[in-house]
Scaffold this motif. Sequence first.
Motif, PDB file in Angstrom:
ATOM      1  N   GLY A 187       0.845  -1.182   0.000  1.00 37.82           N
ATOM      2  CA  GLY A 187       0.000   0.000   0.000  1.00 37.82           C
ATOM      3  C   GLY A 187       0.879   1.229   0.000  1.00 37.82           C
ATOM      4  O   GLY A 187       2.042   1.181   0.379  1.00 37.82           O
ATOM      5  N   TYR A 226       0.671   5.526   0.989  1.00 37.84           N
ATOM      6  CA  TYR A 226      -0.175   6.453   1.753  1.00 37.84           C
ATOM      7  C   TYR A 226      -0.900   7.339   0.746  1.00 37.84           C
ATOM      8  O   TYR A 226      -0.305   8.226   0.142  1.00 37.84           O
ATOM      9  N   ASP A 227      -2.192   7.061   0.581  1.00 37.52           N
ATOM     10  CA  ASP A 227      -2.927   7.672  -0.520  1.00 37.52           C
ATOM     11  C   ASP A 227      -2.916   9.190  -0.512  1.00 37.52           C
ATOM     12  O   ASP A 227      -2.977   9.816  -1.551  1.00 37.52           O
ATOM     13  N   HIS A 233      -2.983   8.634  -4.674  1.00 39.06           N
ATOM     14  CA  HIS A 233      -4.180   7.899  -5.103  1.00 39.06           C
ATOM     15  C   HIS A 233      -4.617   8.270  -6.512  1.00 39.06           C
ATOM     16  O   HIS A 233      -5.469   7.596  -7.092  1.00 39.06           O
ATOM     17  N   GLN A 281      -7.237   2.152  14.841  1.00 40.07           N
ATOM     18  CA  GLN A 281      -6.769   1.301  13.748  1.00 40.07           C
ATOM     19  C   GLN A 281      -5.380   1.728  13.284  1.00 40.07           C
ATOM     20  O   GLN A 281      -4.993   1.528  12.139  1.00 40.07           O
ATOM     21  N   GLY A 338      -4.769  -1.067  10.886  1.00 40.30           N
ATOM     22  CA  GLY A 338      -5.199  -0.362   9.680  1.00 40.30           C
ATOM     23  C   GLY A 338      -4.058  -0.265   8.686  1.00 40.30           C
ATOM     24  O   GLY A 338      -4.234  -0.486   7.489  1.00 40.30           O
ATOM     25  N   ASP A 339      -2.863   0.038   9.185  1.00 40.71           N
ATOM     26  CA  ASP A 339      -1.678   0.065   8.324  1.00 40.71           C
ATOM     27  C   ASP A 339      -1.424  -1.312   7.725  1.00 40.71           C
ATOM     28  O   ASP A 339      -1.030  -1.442   6.577  1.00 40.71           O
ATOM     29  N   GLU A 387      -3.703  -3.604   7.166  1.00 35.99           N
ATOM     30  CA  GLU A 387      -4.733  -3.872   6.160  1.00 35.99           C
ATOM     31  C   GLU A 387      -4.437  -3.118   4.871  1.00 35.99           C
ATOM     32  O   GLU A 387      -4.680  -3.618   3.784  1.00 35.99           O
ATOM     33  N   ARG A 388      -3.916  -1.907   5.001  1.00 34.60           N
ATOM     34  CA  ARG A 388      -3.618  -1.119   3.803  1.00 34.60           C
ATOM     35  C   ARG A 388      -2.280  -1.516   3.184  1.00 34.60           C
ATOM     36  O   ARG A 388      -1.918  -1.011   2.131  1.00 34.60           O
ATOM     37  N   THR A 412       0.786  -0.967   4.403  1.00 37.14           N
ATOM     38  CA  THR A 412       1.854   0.021   4.548  1.00 37.14           C
ATOM     39  C   THR A 412       2.732  -0.254   5.768  1.00 37.14           C
ATOM     40  O   THR A 412       3.716   0.443   5.973  1.00 37.14           O
ATOM     41  N   SER A 439      -9.261  -4.075  12.330  1.00 35.96           N
ATOM     42  CA  SER A 439      -9.412  -2.766  12.963  1.00 35.96           C
ATOM     43  C   SER A 439     -10.802  -2.593  13.568  1.00 35.96           C
ATOM     44  O   SER A 439     -10.968  -1.863  14.541  1.00 35.96           O
TER      45      SER A 439
END
Lengths: 304, 356
Positions: free
Chosen positions: A88, A90-91, A135, B81, B85-86, B88-89, B91, B170
């Motif tokens: 991922g 950071y959008d 994004h 989160q 949350g990180d 899940e994303r 990152t 989260s």
Amino acid sequence: MAEPGVVATGVRRSFGPVQAVRGIDLTARPGEVTALVGPNGAGKTTLLLVLATLLVPDAGAVTVAGFDPVTQPDEVRARMGWSPDVFGLYDNLTCREYLEFVAAAMRLPRPTGEARARELLALARLEDQSDQPVHTLSRGQKQRLGLMRALVHDPAVLLLDEPASGLDPRSRVELRALLRDLAGQGKAVLVSSHLLADLEELSDRVVFVDRGLTVGEHAIDALPANTAAHPWRLRALDADGLVAALDRLAVPHGDPTPAGVDVELAGDEAAADLLARLVRAKVPLVSCQPVGGHLEAAYLELTR
Amino acid sequence: MRVDGVVTVARQEFTLRIRAGRWRWLLGTWFVLVSAFTVLVHLSVRASFHDATNKGVVVYGALVLFVLALALLVVPSLTGQSVNGDRERGTLATLQVTRLTALEIAVGKLVAAWGTALAFLALALPAVLYSVALGGIPVSRLVVVTVVVALLLGVVAALALCLSSLLARSTTSGVLSYLTVFAMTVGTLVVFGIGAAMSTEHYTEQTSCPTRQDLVDQGFPPEVLDRALADCRSTTYDGTRARTDHVWWLLAPNPFVIVADAAPQLPKETAAERRSRLSDERAGRYHEDLRHSDPLGAIGRGVRDLRKAPGSDTGRKPVWPFGLAFDLLLGAGALWLTARRLHAPSRTLPRGQRVA
């Protein structure tokens, strides 16, 4: 200090009852691109996580850039760049901010980080998107940005998990050139990918893994001669003449297509023999190669 | 742990939070809510105690409890989160392979969450100053209460952060963060109630008959002495009582108890104030002093009384140092655990979780 690059011997790692890696040996030398090839679930990603200082192996000896990822993770991280298959961004950061953040996290001084971000954005052809939020990037652009993240601190060892997925053909060609270039600078580049044609052009050596084991480690120009019958594709200026010649020589063949005519051949020697006979028969041949390339043929043979 | 590492993480988190939007609305709603509450309480106090002095004591006390309750609702969502949350994303892993240490990442995330909580607190400051301006609140109380509330919000942020590092989802960690706050507030009350009920003991007290001399000293006429002494029977009383002095500490971690009990006592009426009050009263003007209706003081006195053993007259001893120390240790432990969970390379993974 062990030799730099990546040296892994007898690496094992299981997740509960699942043995993801059961015994992988691998060497990635500085100045070379090493391809890590194997089917899904062969343990490639797990191995790369071990090399990237994220997982402790259950057994085995590993050095990355001369340091042990388990006991000396900081030394390894300072010298190793890793780009996972799925990641991922950071959008809400811009591309520039993102790379500058990674530079700060790599403890580069601020001016160095800013300069490095500029260089890498140019390298990834993202200069026009420098100040746009991440994004808004296309998938391929994100993939390129992710690769640049791994290069921020100019690492000596590069671990790339499926770096070409989502890239358009032009970006793939550029990625190949970039990785060759990085190897030319003396970095050890380890690439896992399913795009065998790309790897064949790019790599110096290839490591085959299957079901958590290393099943072969070869220089790309010395792939094992495969003796099993395998489709090869012949192309001639005159397709009808080629088919007629094959019929005369009693070689079973597929129907001619615009791409050529496929025949089943058992290895390089059989191919050379057939070619000699076709040339003697005055067939105007243009090309003869295993369908999918030599690497694919070796892959299918080794991971049967 | 290096400070610049913490700053890098915290600055990044702040930027992402601010860019994620919604903050203007959230902070705006908070400000309106707190300010409206303060004005309404002031109006109601003015209506009920028209001529009262030190109206600030009631308004400030109510405001502090309101802000604390509201902040305890907001803070878990700020960190709920942060780690998973990180993950899940996708990152987190790329952050872990940088040279930032696990502790730097954990502290940086806490600083960002706590800082955001303090921004909420800062937005309540105009309302607080308004209530202080109504009179009766010494500066010491303003300072101590603000510091203690800020510390407690940091503890809650650390607990929520820890849960987000322990749990893969989260949503799960968010729910558990709220349950943790619930346990600290309502849970401590319930447990204390149960503890107090279980501490109930049977007691007997015996009265002894006085001696003749006692009665003489008390001025009984001699003619009734013999009669009184003959009629006297030593009696025993019995009954039950809750020994809250054994279980008071169950209430101590409650944030409301800590804040109220830590609030310094209001100063006694000074000689000058007394003179002016008496002269007003002689002239027929009576002012009720709302220092006698101090909500924080009432809670503080209440819990200190619970700490007293029956029949002891050693005075009231404070409860808040135990509660605050306990909560701060809890927060520090949570931070330590978060850093441990963020450490890579890792041997174990939370169930159902990928590294990257």
